[in-house]
Design an enzyme around this catalytic site. Structure first.
Site, short mmCIF file in Angstrom:
data_model
loop_
_atom_site.label_atom_id
_atom_site.label_comp_id
_atom_site.label_asym_id
_atom_site.label_seq_id
_atom_site.Cartn_x
_atom_site.Cartn_y
_atom_site.Cartn_z
N ARG A 145 -13.09 15.52 -33.94
CA ARG A 145 -12.44 16.60 -33.20
C ARG A 145 -12.91 17.92 -33.82
NH1 ARG A 145 -10.19 15.05 -28.44
NH2 ARG A 145 -12.44 14.99 -28.47
N PHE A 189 -7.46 21.78 -24.64
CA PHE A 189 -7.74 20.35 -24.76
C PHE A 189 -8.95 20.07 -23.87
CE2 PHE A 189 -7.63 15.86 -23.87
CZ PHE A 189 -7.71 15.41 -25.17
N THR A 190 -9.81 19.15 -24.34
CA THR A 190 -11.12 18.94 -23.70
C THR A 190 -11.05 18.77 -22.18
OG1 THR A 190 -10.91 16.63 -24.33
CG2 THR A 190 -12.24 18.02 -25.77
N PHE A 192 -19.08 14.75 -26.40
CA PHE A 192 -18.70 13.91 -27.55
C PHE A 192 -18.57 12.43 -27.19
CE2 PHE A 192 -14.42 13.54 -25.96
CZ PHE A 192 -14.29 14.70 -25.20
N LYS A 194 0.12 7.87 -23.32
CA LYS A 194 0.60 8.22 -24.67
C LYS A 194 2.11 7.94 -24.74
CE LYS A 194 -3.41 10.63 -24.49
NZ LYS A 194 -4.33 10.57 -23.33
N TYR A 204 0.83 -1.20 0.00
CA TYR A 204 0.00 0.00 0.00
C TYR A 204 0.87 1.25 0.00
CZ TYR A 204 -3.80 3.21 0.85
OH TYR A 204 -4.71 4.24 0.70
N ASP A 206 1.84 20.45 -20.18
CA ASP A 206 1.14 19.18 -20.42
C ASP A 206 2.13 18.34 -21.23
OD1 ASP A 206 -0.28 17.04 -21.42
OD2 ASP A 206 -2.13 18.18 -21.71
C1 P70 Z 1 -6.75 11.35 -26.75
C2 P70 Z 1 -6.64 11.20 -25.25
C3 P70 Z 1 -5.87 12.68 -23.51
C4 P70 Z 1 -5.13 13.86 -23.08
C5 P70 Z 1 -4.38 14.62 -24.00
C6 P70 Z 1 -3.70 15.76 -23.56
C7 P70 Z 1 -2.90 16.59 -24.51
C8 P70 Z 1 -4.48 15.41 -21.36
C9 P70 Z 1 -5.18 14.27 -21.75
C10 P70 Z 1 -5.99 13.55 -20.71
C11 P70 Z 1 -7.89 10.68 -24.59
C12 P70 Z 1 -9.07 11.57 -24.81
C13 P70 Z 1 -9.43 12.48 -23.83
C14 P70 Z 1 -10.51 13.31 -24.05
C15 P70 Z 1 -11.20 13.23 -25.25
C16 P70 Z 1 -10.88 12.29 -26.17
C17 P70 Z 1 -9.81 11.46 -25.96
N1 P70 Z 1 -6.13 12.42 -24.70
N2 P70 Z 1 -3.77 16.12 -22.26
O1 P70 Z 1 -7.28 10.43 -27.37
O2 P70 Z 1 -5.39 12.37 -20.36
O3 P70 Z 1 -6.99 10.59 -21.12
O4 P70 Z 1 -5.10 10.08 -19.55
O5 P70 Z 1 -7.04 11.39 -18.77
O6 P70 Z 1 -4.32 14.28 -25.29
O7 P70 Z 1 -6.26 12.34 -27.30
P1 P70 Z 1 -6.18 11.03 -19.92
#
Ligand code: P70
Length: 472
Positions: free
Chosen positions: A395, A137-138, A462, A271, A85, A228
Site C-alpha cells: 500500500r 481509496f484506489t 498494483f 468486509k 429473477y 463509504d
Molecule cells: C481491500 C479491498 C476494497 C474497498 C475498500 C473501501 C474502503 C471500497 C472498496 C472496493 C479490496 C481491494 C480493492 C482494491 C485494491 C486492493 C484491494 N478493498 N472501499 O483489500 O470494494 O473490493 O468489494 O469492489 O477497502 O482493502 P470491492
C-alpha cells in the site's frame, strides 16, 4: 536450570484472558511450503503478492475482503436462496436488515463495492466537479475520475503521519473542506466522500463529532454527504471506545446514529458484512434512488439482485446482524490489536494507533536505505512471503499509481505493507507466527535490496504489475 512459570496471554498483559465468541465447526487445511518452493513461486509471480497462487500461501493476510468465515446460520441461509429473477425474498430480507441497522430508506444491491462506486460516481458527479474525501481509496478514486470528477484529499494532515497518536486520524479537516468550497463554489463540489475507517491511512476512524460537523457544513452549502460504509461497523467500535458519551451505547446504536448524518452510502459487503461476495448502495432520497435503480440494470442486474444470487443476499442479511454484535467486534479488533501490540513492543515500525482491520508496517522506516522508487513496501511484502509463506499487500507507491495528467508516479507519504486480518478465520497462534516472521525479516533488513517495476498495467497497476530485484 531455572524454570519459568508459563503464563497465558492475559496474565502477560496483567488482565483476564478473553476468547473469540465462536467455536470452530469446520476447518480448511493449510499447506506449508519450503523456502525453495516459495522462492520459485515468488519469481513466477513477478514479486507481486497479488500474482501468487493461494495454494502457495500459508497464512493469507492479503486482504480482509471476501475472506471472512461465515457462520453456520449464514451457511444455512445459503440453502434458503430464492433464485427468482425478480423480487427474490432474500432481497427483502437484505433490505430490512439495511433499514434496521444502517437506517437508510432505499437500497440497491451490487456485485461488490466497486460496482456500487461505479453507479454512484456516474450519477452524482458531473464532469469537472471536485470530490473531496478523507484520503483516496484506489477503486473509489478511479471511479470518481472515470466519471469526470477530481478527487481532493481533505483528511487531517496527521493521517499522513504514521506516528501521530490522534484518536480519529480518519477525520476530515473541516477547514480544508471549507477552503475548497470557498475557492471553487458549492456547485463545483459533487459530494463529500467520507469513508468510515480509512483504509489507506491504516484503518483509522472518523469521530461522531466530525460527521456532525460535516453534516452542518454540507447543509449550509446544499452539498450531499455520502459514506463509504465498507468498514463503518469497525469505525463504530472506535467511537464507543474513544469518544465521550458513547461508552455505554451499543455498536448497533452508534452505527445507526452515524449513518443518520449522511445522505447515503456505498458498501463492499465483503468486509464488515461477513460475506464472500456482495455490495450495496443505500440512499434516503427517492429521486436519487430512482436513478441508481435505473442504472443498476445496465451494469449489474435487476434492482432486486444487482449481480448477486438470492443466497448471497440472504447470507449478507444474516451477516449484517452478526457484524454489529458487540462481542464480535471486540474480538475482531482485539485480535488485530494483539498482533500490533507484539510488533510495537519489539520496536518494529507500524502505523499507530493500530486501526480496525490490519497492521500496516511502515516500510519507509523498515528500510530507510531504500528510495521510494525502489518500492520498499513491495519489497517487504516479497520478503515476508519468502520467510514464512505469509501473504501481505503493498500500500505505497505501486498502489498510488500515476497522475493522469502528467504521467508521473504519485509519491504518497505513506509507504506501507498491510497485514490484513480476515474476520473469524485465524487464531492467536497464527498471529504469533506472523509476528515472529515480521521480526525475522526486520532483523535481516540491512541486507535487503529494493525492486524495479518491469511491467505496468494502465489501471490499478498494483494488481498485475511485475517486479525484479535490484542487484547491488
Ligand atoms: C481491500 C479491498 C476494497 C474497498 C475498500 C473501501 C474502503 C471500497 C472498496 C472496493 C479490496 C481491494 C480493492 C482494491 C485494491 C486492493 C484491494 N478493498 N472501499 O483489500 O470494494 O473490493 O468489494 O469492489 O477497502 O482493502 P470491492
Amino acid at each position: 536450570m531455572t524454570h519459568e512459570t508459563p503464563k497465558t496471554m492475559g496474565q502477560q498483559f496483567g488482565r483476564r484472558s478473553w476468547a473469540e465468541p465462536w467455536k470452530i465447526k469446520m476447518v480448511e487445511r493449510l499447506r506449508m511450503t519450503t523456502r525453495e518452493e516459495r522462492d520459485k513461486a515468488l519469481i513466477e509471480a513477478g514479486l507481486n503478492t497479488f500474482l501468487l497462487k493461494s495454494d502457495d500461501v500459508y497464512i493469507d493476510l492479503l486482504t480482509d475482503s471476501g475472506t471472512s468465515a461465515m457462520s453456520d446460520e449464514q451457511w444455512a441461509g445459503m440453502m434458503l436462496g430464492d433464485e427468482a429473477y425478480a423480487g427474490s425474498r432474500n432481497f427483502y430480507h437484505l433490505e430490512a436488515a439495511l433499514q434496521k441497522y444502517y437506517g437508510y430508506k432505499y437500497i440497491v444491491p451490487t456485485h461488490q463495492g466497486r460496482g456500487a462506486e461505479h453507479l454512484i460516481s456516474q450519477i452524482a458527479i458531473k464532469k469537472g466537479q471536485f470530490v473531496p474525501g478523507n484520503m483516496y481509496f484506489t477503486t473509489t478514486r478511479l471511479h470518481q475520475e472515470l466519471a469526470g470528477g477530481i478527487f481532493v484529499d481533505v483528511i487531517l494532515d496527521k493521517a499522513h503521519d504514521p506516528n501521530s497518536l490522534h484518536p480519529f486520524k480518519g477525520n476530515i479537516d473541516v477547514a480544508k473542506l471549507e477552503a475548497l468550497i470557498a475557492r471553487e463554489g458549492a456547485s463545483k463540489i459533487a459530494y463529500v466522500s467520507l469513508a468510515g475507517t480509512v483504509n489507506m491511512a491504516g484503518g483509522q476512524p472518523v469521530s461522531m463529532a466530525n460527521v456532525k460537523e460535516l453534516r452542518a457544513l454540507c447543509d449550509k452549502h446544499g452539498i450531499k454527504l455520502y459514506l463509504d460504509a465498507t468498514r463503518m461497523v469497525e469505525n463504530a467500535f472506535f467511537i464507543q471506545e474513544r469518544e465521550e458519551g458513547y461508552a455505554k451505547k451499543t455498536i448497533a446504536e452508534i452505527l445507526k446514529e452515524f449513518c443518520g448524518f449522511t445522505d447515503g452510502a456505498w458498501m463492499s459487503a465483503k468486509k464488515d458484512n461477513l460475506v464472500n461476495i456482495g455490495g450495496w448502495l443505500a440512499v434516503n432520497d427517492w429521486t436519487m434512488f430512482e436513478e441508481l435503480r435505473n442504472l443498476v440494470v445496465v451494469y449489474e442486474g435487476l434492482h432486486t439482485y444487482g449481480g448477486l444470487a438470492g443466497r448471497d443476499m440472504e447470507a449478507m442479511a444474516i451477516g449484517i446482524a452478526e457484524s454489529v454484535e458487540d462481542a464480535h467486534i471486540k474480538s475482531r479488533i482485539g485480535q488485530v490489536r494483539y498482533l500490533g501490540d507484539l510488533l510495537t513492543d519489539w520496536g518494529i515500525p507500524i502505523v499507530q494507533p493500530v486501526g480496525g482491520h490490519a497492521i500496516f508496517l511502515n516500510a519507509r522506516e523498515f528500510y530507510p536505505h531504500l528510495k521510494q522508487i525502489e518500492f520498499p513496501a513491495q519489497t517487504l511484502a516479497a520478503e515476508l512471503y519468502l520467510d514464512s509463506g505469509i501473504r501481505s499487500m503493498e500500500r505505497g507507491i505501486a498502489s498510488a499509481g500515476r497522475d493522469a495528467k502528467t504521467g508521473d508516479h504519485y509519491y504518497p507519504k505513506l509507504e506501507l505493507t498491510r497485514l490484513t486480518i480476515p474476520r473469524r478465520v485465524y487464531t492467536q497462534a497464527h498471529m504469533d507466527v506472523v509476528a515472529e516472521s515480521v521480526k525475522a525479516v526486520f532483523d535481516a533488513r540491512g541486507a535487503t535490496r529494493g525492486l524495479k517495476m518491469i511491467y505496468e498495467p494502465k489501471y490499478l497497476r498494483f494488481f498485475q504489475a511485475r517486479f525484479e530485484r535490484l542487484i547491488a
